[in-house]
Design an enzyme around this catalytic site. Structure first.
Site, mmCIF file in Angstrom:
data_model
loop_
_atom_site.group_PDB
_atom_site.id
_atom_site.type_symbol
_atom_site.label_atom_id
_atom_site.label_comp_id
_atom_site.label_asym_id
_atom_site.label_seq_id
_atom_site.Cartn_x
_atom_site.Cartn_y
_atom_site.Cartn_z
ATOM 1 N N ASN A 7 0.870 -1.173 0.000
ATOM 2 C CA ASN A 7 0.000 0.000 0.000
ATOM 3 C C ASN A 7 0.911 1.227 0.000
ATOM 4 O O ASN A 7 1.448 1.610 1.033
ATOM 5 C CB ASN A 7 -0.873 -0.050 1.267
ATOM 6 C CG ASN A 7 -1.824 1.111 1.365
ATOM 7 O OD1 ASN A 7 -1.828 2.007 0.515
ATOM 8 N ND2 ASN A 7 -2.628 1.106 2.411
ATOM 9 N N LYS A 14 3.438 0.850 2.949
ATOM 10 C CA LYS A 14 3.109 -0.189 3.936
ATOM 11 C C LYS A 14 3.179 -1.541 3.249
ATOM 12 O O LYS A 14 2.815 -1.643 2.062
ATOM 13 C CB LYS A 14 1.682 0.000 4.456
ATOM 14 C CG LYS A 14 1.517 1.190 5.365
ATOM 15 C CD LYS A 14 0.148 1.127 6.046
ATOM 16 C CE LYS A 14 -0.208 2.478 6.591
ATOM 17 N NZ LYS A 14 -1.520 2.956 6.321
ATOM 18 N N ARG A 87 -2.553 -2.139 -3.480
ATOM 19 C CA ARG A 87 -3.755 -1.347 -3.215
ATOM 20 C C ARG A 87 -3.646 -0.054 -4.031
ATOM 21 O O ARG A 87 -2.654 0.675 -3.929
ATOM 22 C CB ARG A 87 -3.837 -1.012 -1.735
ATOM 23 C CG ARG A 87 -5.050 -0.192 -1.442
ATOM 24 C CD ARG A 87 -5.001 0.418 -0.075
ATOM 25 N NE ARG A 87 -6.237 1.139 0.160
ATOM 26 C CZ ARG A 87 -6.363 2.100 1.051
ATOM 27 N NH1 ARG A 87 -5.350 2.449 1.793
ATOM 28 N NH2 ARG A 87 -7.512 2.706 1.205
ATOM 29 N N HIS A 176 -12.867 2.861 0.066
ATOM 30 C CA HIS A 176 -12.989 1.797 1.078
ATOM 31 C C HIS A 176 -13.696 0.562 0.513
ATOM 32 O O HIS A 176 -14.224 -0.260 1.274
ATOM 33 C CB HIS A 176 -13.795 2.270 2.309
ATOM 34 C CG HIS A 176 -13.089 3.282 3.153
ATOM 35 N ND1 HIS A 176 -13.761 4.262 3.840
ATOM 36 C CD2 HIS A 176 -11.787 3.467 3.432
ATOM 37 C CE1 HIS A 176 -12.897 5.009 4.500
ATOM 38 N NE2 HIS A 176 -11.682 4.546 4.272
ATOM 39 N N GLY A 206 -10.328 7.865 8.151
ATOM 40 C CA GLY A 206 -11.217 8.096 7.009
ATOM 41 C C GLY A 206 -12.472 7.289 7.299
ATOM 42 O O GLY A 206 -12.389 6.250 7.953
ATOM 43 N N ARG A 235 -11.183 15.417 7.699
ATOM 44 C CA ARG A 235 -11.949 15.830 6.512
ATOM 45 C C ARG A 235 -13.332 16.315 6.929
ATOM 46 O O ARG A 235 -13.948 15.744 7.830
ATOM 47 C CB ARG A 235 -12.118 14.666 5.532
ATOM 48 C CG ARG A 235 -10.824 14.168 4.934
ATOM 49 C CD ARG A 235 -11.113 13.163 3.815
ATOM 50 N NE ARG A 235 -9.921 12.453 3.433
ATOM 51 C CZ ARG A 235 -9.783 11.124 3.467
ATOM 52 N NH1 ARG A 235 -10.780 10.357 3.869
ATOM 53 N NH2 ARG A 235 -8.659 10.571 3.089
ATOM 54 N N GLY A 325 -11.001 1.502 12.849
ATOM 55 C CA GLY A 325 -10.494 1.944 14.160
ATOM 56 C C GLY A 325 -11.562 2.337 15.161
ATOM 57 O O GLY A 325 -11.616 1.801 16.272
ATOM 58 N N ASN A 329 -13.405 -0.372 17.921
ATOM 59 C CA ASN A 329 -12.876 -0.166 19.275
ATOM 60 C C ASN A 329 -13.691 0.700 20.217
ATOM 61 O O ASN A 329 -13.529 0.597 21.424
ATOM 62 C CB ASN A 329 -11.469 0.453 19.180
ATOM 63 C CG ASN A 329 -10.485 -0.499 18.546
ATOM 64 O OD1 ASN A 329 -10.254 -1.571 19.078
ATOM 65 N ND2 ASN A 329 -9.933 -0.123 17.403
ATOM 66 N N GLU A 379 -8.384 -5.412 5.054
ATOM 67 C CA GLU A 379 -8.236 -5.101 3.632
ATOM 68 C C GLU A 379 -7.086 -5.879 3.007
ATOM 69 O O GLU A 379 -7.154 -6.283 1.849
ATOM 70 C CB GLU A 379 -8.024 -3.587 3.463
ATOM 71 C CG GLU A 379 -9.291 -2.804 3.755
ATOM 72 C CD GLU A 379 -9.054 -1.329 4.010
ATOM 73 O OE1 GLU A 379 -8.661 -0.985 5.143
ATOM 74 O OE2 GLU A 379 -9.245 -0.524 3.089
HETATM 75 P P1 AMP Z 1 -8.149 3.536 11.189
HETATM 76 O O1 AMP Z 1 -8.067 4.630 10.187
HETATM 77 O O2 AMP Z 1 -9.137 2.485 10.844
HETATM 78 O O3 AMP Z 1 -6.820 2.977 11.570
HETATM 79 O O4 AMP Z 1 -8.719 4.204 12.520
HETATM 80 C C1 AMP Z 1 -7.984 5.173 13.211
HETATM 81 C C2 AMP Z 1 -8.870 5.879 14.210
HETATM 82 O O5 AMP Z 1 -9.598 4.945 14.995
HETATM 83 C C3 AMP Z 1 -8.061 6.681 15.218
HETATM 84 O O6 AMP Z 1 -7.830 7.968 14.756
HETATM 85 C C4 AMP Z 1 -8.968 6.690 16.412
HETATM 86 O O7 AMP Z 1 -9.827 7.783 16.262
HETATM 87 C C5 AMP Z 1 -9.739 5.405 16.295
HETATM 88 N N1 AMP Z 1 -9.260 4.366 17.211
HETATM 89 C C6 AMP Z 1 -8.280 3.517 17.037
HETATM 90 N N2 AMP Z 1 -8.112 2.681 18.086
HETATM 91 C C7 AMP Z 1 -9.041 3.019 18.955
HETATM 92 C C8 AMP Z 1 -9.403 2.563 20.243
HETATM 93 N N3 AMP Z 1 -8.742 1.559 20.849
HETATM 94 N N4 AMP Z 1 -10.443 3.160 20.835
HETATM 95 C C9 AMP Z 1 -11.099 4.156 20.237
HETATM 96 N N5 AMP Z 1 -10.802 4.642 18.997
HETATM 97 C C10 AMP Z 1 -9.777 4.087 18.384
#
Ligand code: AMP
Length: 393
Positions: A7, A14, A87, A176, A206, A235, A325, A329, A379
């Site tokens: 990626n 990555k 990707r 996505h 995102g 964004r 994320g 979580n 992904e």
């Molecule tokens: P991603 O782009 O899918 O990697 O998601 C990143 C975003 O998910 C971060 O900026 C956080 O806002 C959120 N995030 C990641 N880990 C956690 C967690 N353990 N608890 C709450 N939010 C999280």
């Protein structure tokens, strides 16, 4: 099949090496600050400690060579790798599905690059490098837009003059797609096929939603670019498009300044004034910070509104899934969003929502009008499965 998934970004790369059968990840890492001072590679093997390797990475070619050397040092020679999956952010009108790399398909990635200049040019360069360096390994292009390409015309067409739309290839491409496709696949497997109208909520830095009917994308919230739709980390999501003209005319902002503002300085970061990371905002809100509280309130409001919009595009929904994320979580954010849908009978089981797990799970109450699930996205695995399928043909 052992597949290397790459990626590439304009200054990063990555990688992840995984086995499609066992799903085991042998190695993964990130080349950072390519072409910038202070470049390094963060690398981990077999789920072990992350190592930081400080190496000069003047360009992507050097980065790719380092990755293969690191893998070789870990006893994974290039000839053991069955395929490489790339990707690609924007596939334009050429990639309704993943395709094997040839001079022609690589040319297409470059041809549509003006639609995603920060990503596609770097991705095309890296595909070219891998294709030349390892002529015996098959390379596959997996685009973020492919899954959405065949959505109904009424969903993808913009109400702009036809000659302009045709000349500049303007439409809703979405993004996505690889994640939404994976979510459909995993949810369908988990529910033994008992899912037909799914709203997939990919909420990370995102964020986008996708209306998926029997495996087909019917609509999505991102548009010509990933700027549209939900409020995201940095964004702004959907705003009146005239705001751009107004800022340029009255505020004397340049096109690039507005682009940077809307992509990098807006969203949760701008609303909270604290951070783009939802964890910091949740903490701020709990401590009484009013801007953080408003950021969350707006995130719940917009996300639930657009979930209803996605459901409307299918004339109903039976399942919604949280992923990425935030979706995987944050039980607080999941609850904040689902509570907005209580008028429609969507209801969480708070105890199930609080459970932390890496496995797919149902978090809705038994009497909820719609099943609500958390399904971790992957992904890289989806890309690797496409590589295996195309190269086995
Ligand atoms: P991603 O782009 O899918 O990697 O998601 C990143 C975003 O998910 C971060 O900026 C956080 O806002 C959120 N995030 C990641 N880990 C956690 C967690 N353990 N608890 C709450 N939010 C999280």
């Amino acid at each position: 099949m052992l597949v290397l998934v790459i990626n590439a970004g304009s200054s990063s790369l990555k990688y992840q090496l995984l086995d499609t059968k066992t799903r085991k990840v042998f190695a993964k890492g990130n080349c950072e600050r390519i072409g910038i001072d202070g470049s390094f590679i963060g690398h981990e093997e077999n789920g072990g400690e992350k190592q930081k390797l400080e190496v000069a990475l003047p360009n992507h070619e050097v980065a790719v060579k380092h990755v293969f050397q690191i893998l070789k040092d870990a006893d994974i020679d290039a000839n053991k790798i069955g395929g490489i999956g790339h990707r690609v952010v924007q596939g334009g009108w050429y990639f309704p599905e993943s395709k094997v790399v040839t001079d022609e398909t690589l040319g297409w990635v470059r041809e549509v690059a003006p639609l995603a200049p920060l990503h596609n040019y770097a991705e095309a360069d890296v595909i070219d490098i891998c294709h030349r360096m390892f002529p015996n390994i098959g390379n596959v292009i997996v685009t973020d837009t492919a899954f959405h390409y065949n959505m109904p015309e009424k969903a993808y067409r913009y109400a702009l003059p036809r000659d302009v739309v045709d000349k500049f290839h303007i439409r809703k491409y979405g993004a996505h797609g690889t994640s939404h496709r994976y979510i459909w696949r995993e949810t369908s497997k988990f529910l033994n096929g008992d899912v037909h109208q799914l709203v997939s909520c990919h909420l990370g830095s995102g964020a986008s939603l996708c209306a998926i009917q029997d495996g087909h994308s019917m609509d999505t919230t991102m548009g010509l670019t990933p700027l549209d739709g939900l409020i995201m980390g940095t964004r702004c999501g959907t705003i009146d498009p005239a705001t751009v003209c107004y800022l340029e005319r009255e505020g004397h902002y340049t096109v690039d300044q507005v682009d940077t503002m809307m992509n990098k300085q807006s969203g949760l970061l701008a609303l909270s004034g604290v951070s783009s990371d939802s964890r910091d905002i949740e903490k701020g809100a709990a401590e009484g910070n009013k801007n953080c509280q408003m950021a969350l309130e707006m995130f719940y409001y917009r996300t639930s509104q657009l979930i209803a919009e996605m459901a409307q595009s299918m004339h109903g929904f039976d399942t919604m899934v949280f992923t990425a994320g935030i979706g995987e979580n944050s039980d607080t954010m999941r609850k904040g969003i689902v509570d907005q849908l209580a008028w429609f009978g969507v209801k969480l089981d708070d105890r199930k929502n609080a459970v932390r797990s890496d496995d797919p799970r149902i978090i809705s109450a038994d009497d909820s009008s719609v099943k609500v699930l958390v399904v971790p996205t992957n992904e890289e695995l989806m890309i690797a499965l496409d590589v295996e399928e195309l190269l086995s043909k």
